[in-house]
Design a protein around this motif. Structure first.
Motif, short mmCIF file in Angstrom:
data_model
loop_
_atom_site.label_atom_id
_atom_site.label_comp_id
_atom_site.label_asym_id
_atom_site.label_seq_id
_atom_site.Cartn_x
_atom_site.Cartn_y
_atom_site.Cartn_z
N VAL A 119 0.87 -1.18 0.00
CA VAL A 119 0.00 0.00 0.00
C VAL A 119 0.91 1.22 0.00
CG1 VAL A 119 -1.84 1.28 1.15
CG2 VAL A 119 -1.75 -1.20 1.39
N MET A 120 0.65 2.14 -0.92
CA MET A 120 1.43 3.38 -0.97
C MET A 120 0.55 4.53 -0.48
SD MET A 120 4.22 2.11 -1.99
CE MET A 120 5.26 3.56 -2.25
N ASN A 121 1.15 5.69 -0.30
CA ASN A 121 0.46 6.92 0.13
C ASN A 121 -0.22 6.76 1.49
OD1 ASN A 121 0.99 8.26 -2.41
ND2 ASN A 121 -0.58 6.96 -3.28
N ALA A 122 0.35 5.93 2.38
CA ALA A 122 -0.28 5.70 3.68
C ALA A 122 -0.14 6.94 4.57
CB ALA A 122 0.36 4.50 4.36
N VAL A 123 -1.24 7.29 5.21
CA VAL A 123 -1.19 8.42 6.16
C VAL A 123 -1.50 7.92 7.58
CG1 VAL A 123 -1.68 10.23 4.49
CG2 VAL A 123 -3.59 9.05 5.58
N GLY A 124 -1.78 6.63 7.72
CA GLY A 124 -2.02 6.05 9.04
C GLY A 124 -2.12 4.54 8.94
N ILE A 125 -1.70 3.85 10.01
CA ILE A 125 -1.82 2.38 10.04
C ILE A 125 -2.33 2.00 11.42
CG2 ILE A 125 -0.64 0.17 9.76
CD1 ILE A 125 1.59 1.58 8.25
N ALA A 126 -3.37 1.17 11.46
CA ALA A 126 -3.89 0.69 12.75
C ALA A 126 -3.80 -0.84 12.77
CB ALA A 126 -5.33 1.13 12.92
N SER A 127 -3.48 -1.38 13.94
CA SER A 127 -3.41 -2.85 14.07
C SER A 127 -4.80 -3.41 14.25
CB SER A 127 -2.60 -3.24 15.31
OG SER A 127 -1.31 -2.73 15.21
N LYS A 128 -5.03 -4.63 13.77
CA LYS A 128 -6.25 -5.35 14.11
C LYS A 128 -5.86 -6.81 14.31
CE LYS A 128 -8.02 -5.70 9.47
NZ LYS A 128 -9.05 -6.62 9.21
N SER A 129 -6.79 -7.60 14.78
CA SER A 129 -6.41 -8.95 15.22
C SER A 129 -5.78 -9.77 14.09
CB SER A 129 -7.61 -9.68 15.81
OG SER A 129 -8.64 -9.68 14.83
N ASP A 130 -6.25 -9.58 12.85
CA ASP A 130 -5.71 -10.42 11.77
C ASP A 130 -4.89 -9.61 10.76
OD1 ASP A 130 -7.80 -8.94 10.86
OD2 ASP A 130 -8.71 -10.52 9.65
N GLY A 131 -4.30 -8.53 11.17
CA GLY A 131 -3.46 -7.76 10.24
C GLY A 131 -3.47 -6.28 10.56
N ILE A 132 -3.55 -5.48 9.52
CA ILE A 132 -3.53 -4.03 9.71
C ILE A 132 -4.58 -3.36 8.82
CG2 ILE A 132 -1.12 -3.66 10.45
CD1 ILE A 132 -0.38 -3.22 7.50
N THR A 133 -5.00 -2.17 9.24
CA THR A 133 -5.81 -1.33 8.36
C THR A 133 -4.97 -0.12 8.02
OG1 THR A 133 -7.86 -2.05 9.42
CG2 THR A 133 -7.96 -0.01 8.13
N VAL A 134 -4.74 0.06 6.73
CA VAL A 134 -3.91 1.18 6.27
C VAL A 134 -4.83 2.25 5.68
CG1 VAL A 134 -1.99 1.88 4.80
CG2 VAL A 134 -2.09 -0.46 5.67
N THR A 135 -4.72 3.46 6.18
CA THR A 135 -5.45 4.58 5.57
C THR A 135 -4.49 5.27 4.61
OG1 THR A 135 -6.66 4.86 7.63
CG2 THR A 135 -6.78 6.68 6.05
N ALA A 136 -4.95 5.43 3.38
CA ALA A 136 -4.06 6.02 2.35
C ALA A 136 -4.85 7.03 1.52
CB ALA A 136 -3.52 4.92 1.44
N THR A 137 -4.14 7.97 0.96
CA THR A 137 -4.80 8.92 0.06
C THR A 137 -4.94 8.27 -1.32
OG1 THR A 137 -2.72 9.93 -0.56
CG2 THR A 137 -3.90 10.96 1.26
N ALA A 138 -5.95 8.70 -2.07
CA ALA A 138 -6.15 8.15 -3.42
C ALA A 138 -6.65 9.26 -4.33
CB ALA A 138 -7.16 7.01 -3.36
N TYR A 139 -6.70 8.98 -5.61
CA TYR A 139 -7.14 9.95 -6.61
C TYR A 139 -6.44 11.29 -6.44
CZ TYR A 139 -10.67 6.42 -7.39
OH TYR A 139 -11.29 5.23 -7.64
N GLY A 140 -5.13 11.24 -6.37
CA GLY A 140 -4.35 12.47 -6.29
C GLY A 140 -4.59 13.24 -5.01
N GLY A 141 -4.97 12.54 -3.93
CA GLY A 141 -5.13 13.20 -2.64
C GLY A 141 -6.55 13.68 -2.41
N ASP A 142 -7.46 13.46 -3.38
CA ASP A 142 -8.83 13.92 -3.25
C ASP A 142 -9.62 13.16 -2.20
OD1 ASP A 142 -8.66 15.82 -5.10
OD2 ASP A 142 -9.87 14.85 -6.64
N THR A 143 -9.23 11.91 -1.97
CA THR A 143 -10.03 11.08 -1.07
C THR A 143 -9.13 10.14 -0.27
OG1 THR A 143 -11.97 9.66 -1.01
CG2 THR A 143 -10.41 9.23 -2.78
#
Ligand SMILES: Cc1cc2nc3c(=O)[nH]c(=O)nc-3n(C[C@H](O)[C@H](O)[C@H](O)COP(=O)(O)OP(=O)(O)OC[C@H]3O[C@@H](n4cnc5c(N)ncnc54)[C@H](O)[C@@H]3O)c2cc1C
Length: 323
Positions: A119-143
């Motif tokens: 996953v690229m453009n990550a702005v945050g990563i949270a742990s969960k029981s079976d892996g991670i949730t990565v928050t990333a920007t998309a569409y040129g930062g629009d969303t």
């Protein structure tokens, strides 16, 4: 060692410290603690003293150093091969890279070679029981998008989006040398000419006057440069006029250019495409000059001048000089 959270660095930025090292290590330490694993730092190529000092300040368990003549210049094929060797031996659970220009090239290919997700453009990563949730920007930062990732992953982290101040957690990192032989690696890209990066950086400029295709022709870019100089700022540009050679790429603002945060950004003859706006919406005050009242840039601008930038720019320069 196995399943550790690893910060992988292959550049030497300011003071010998790789870009975003403190921010990404702080994020890595949090994730390592949540998973109950070590935070390790793999350094590719020549080592600087700043690495050891930072590692012991930020809770790193091991500094894994890989060196080989092929890593002297940190070219992509050598870096990808070294990351592959490292992952085969160490089986890290999560590899974090600061999202630099080079990391965009290295991370996806290193992940593919190691059978890991990316996953690229990550702005945050949270742990969960079976892996991670990565928050990333998309569409040129629009969303923003959330990716649930199970299994090993390589994540490119936008360090600017994380905490600027890293909280100290002292540790006594153990240094390990990881053998690697990259003699057979062939680089596929030949560097013909390096961009000149001396002088002030656009990313740090307080005032930017940027020009776009509305300037009509290359020689009119000097109108942008004149106003920038009169204001004591720097000249920026949209991508098409960089592509056409009106100015060099160190002036390009946007998704594939520089991300700027000036106090004042004046955009002349720029339509306001999302890929450009990513690089200037953090400006405190945005002024747009465009002859089309319906141009998208007016949605972002605090001040708008509907008019011909070839006339407005010289008038503004005259007014600034006379003030
Ligand atoms: C993956 C990807 C990455 C990209 N990355 C970037 C990036 O980093 N940076 C970037 O800038 N773009 C980037 N782009 C391109 C982007 O989508 C736009 O095409 C580009 O920003 C448009 O540049 P522009 O506004 O100068 O030109 P145009 O879209 O052609 O707009 C010109 C504007 O000037 C106005 N105009 C014309 N004549 C005058 C005049 N005499 N006076 C005043 N106004 C006038 C017109 O009304 C128009 O609004 C990227 C695109 C992609 C697909």
């Amino acid at each position: 060692m196995a399943n550790a959270v690893v910060f992988c660095s292959f550049d030497r930025g300011k003071d010998g410290l790789p870009a975003g090292a403190e921010e990404v290590l702080t994020l890595g330490r949090k994730l390592a603690a949540e998973r109950g694993v070590d935070l390790d730092w793999v350094v590719l190529g020549p080592m600087s003293e700043a690495v050891a000092a930072t590692a012991s300040k930020l809770g790193v368990a091991h500094i894994d150093h890989m060196d080989d003549p092929a890593l002297a210049e940190l070219r992509p094929e050598a870096v990808i091969a070294a990351v592959h060797v490292y992952c085969r031996q160490a089986s890290p659970g999560l590899v974090l890279m600061t999202q630099t220009f080079d990391a965009r090239l290295v991370a996806p290919r290193a992940a593919a070679r190691n059978g890991a997700g990316v996953v690229m453009n990550a702005v945050g990563i949270a742990s969960k029981s079976d892996g991670i949730t990565v928050t990333a920007t998309a569409y040129g930062g629009d969303t923003r998008v959330e990716y649930d990732v199970a299994g090993p992953a390589v994540v490119g982290v936008v360090a600017d989006s994380l905490l600027a101040e890293a909280a100290a957690v002292p540790s006594a990192p153990e240094s390990r040398s990881i053998a690697v032989d990259l003699a057979g690696v062939q680089e596929r890209v030949r560097v013909v000419q390096k961009a000149v990066t001396e002088g002030p950086r656009l990313e740090e400029a307080q005032i930017i006057v940027a020009g776009g295709r509305g300037l009509q022709e290359a020689q009119n870019y000097r109108l942008v440069e004149d106003l920038a100089a009169a204001l004591g700022g720097m000249a920026g540009a949209s991508r098409p006029i960089v592509d056409d050679g009106w100015t060099d790429s160190s002036h390009q603002v946007g998704l594939t250019g520089k991300i700027t945060r000036p106090v004042l950004y004046i955009a002349a003859g720029i339509s306001g495409a999302s890929q450009h706006m990513v690089g200037c919406t953090a400006a405190k005050t945005l002024v747009a000059i465009n002859k089309d009242p319906g141009a998208a840039i007016f949605k972002y601008a605090q001040y708008g001048i509907v008019g011909d930038c070839l006339e407005v720019l010289p008038e503004l320069t005259k007014a600034v000089k006379g003030a």
